[in-house]
Scaffold this motif. Sequence first.
Motif, short mmCIF file in Angstrom:
data_model
loop_
_atom_site.label_atom_id
_atom_site.label_comp_id
_atom_site.label_asym_id
_atom_site.label_seq_id
_atom_site.Cartn_x
_atom_site.Cartn_y
_atom_site.Cartn_z
N ALA A 48 0.73 -1.33 0.18
CA ALA A 48 0.05 -0.10 -0.07
C ALA A 48 0.75 1.09 0.11
O ALA A 48 0.58 2.10 -0.74
N ASP A 49 1.90 1.16 0.73
CA ASP A 49 2.87 2.47 0.67
C ASP A 49 3.51 2.57 -0.58
O ASP A 49 3.55 3.63 -1.03
N LEU A 50 3.74 1.57 -1.51
CA LEU A 50 4.39 1.58 -2.72
C LEU A 50 3.42 2.26 -3.49
O LEU A 50 3.79 3.19 -4.64
N ILE A 51 1.93 1.87 -3.36
CA ILE A 51 0.95 2.65 -4.32
C ILE A 51 1.13 3.98 -4.04
O ILE A 51 0.61 4.73 -4.92
N LYS A 52 1.13 4.31 -2.77
CA LYS A 52 0.86 5.55 -2.25
C LYS A 52 1.99 6.59 -2.95
O LYS A 52 1.98 7.37 -3.63
N ARG A 53 3.10 5.93 -2.80
CA ARG A 53 4.51 6.63 -3.46
C ARG A 53 4.28 6.68 -4.90
O ARG A 53 4.90 7.96 -5.63
N VAL A 54 3.79 5.80 -5.59
CA VAL A 54 3.77 5.88 -7.21
C VAL A 54 2.52 6.97 -7.54
O VAL A 54 2.59 7.44 -8.43
#
Length: 132
Positions: A62-68
């Motif tokens: 979920a954090d990766l999704i937020k960053r992208v």
Amino acid sequence: MYRIDVDRAESIVSFALEGYIRLEEMERFVVDLRAATDEVAGQPIKIEADLRTFRPASPEAADLIKRVQEYGLRSGVTRVAELVQNQIVALQLNRVASGSGTDKILRRFWQESAARTWLKHGDAELGVALQS
């Protein structure tokens, strides 16, 4: 599993996430999505996210999704249309979008045709399509 397609003529980056995505695969997806976004940089970019079969993501994913999503906003993304059917996934995505600022340009749809119409033409054309 995921897939990413770029419609250069309409500046639309479409992607689908299917099932449960392991962290390693999510990392590859983020790299590929950034590259696809860069292909249409310099224009207002629209994102079509098909998440109808996506399963809830780990906190790290979920954090990766937020960053992208943050990267997309910096790169010129102006509209994001999400196709979501699972309420738990929708809640998780709401949190992620709120954290990244994407919630201000995001709309959720049940039908791909309505999502595409909104991405291409905005709210005015969507209202006409929904009334038809």
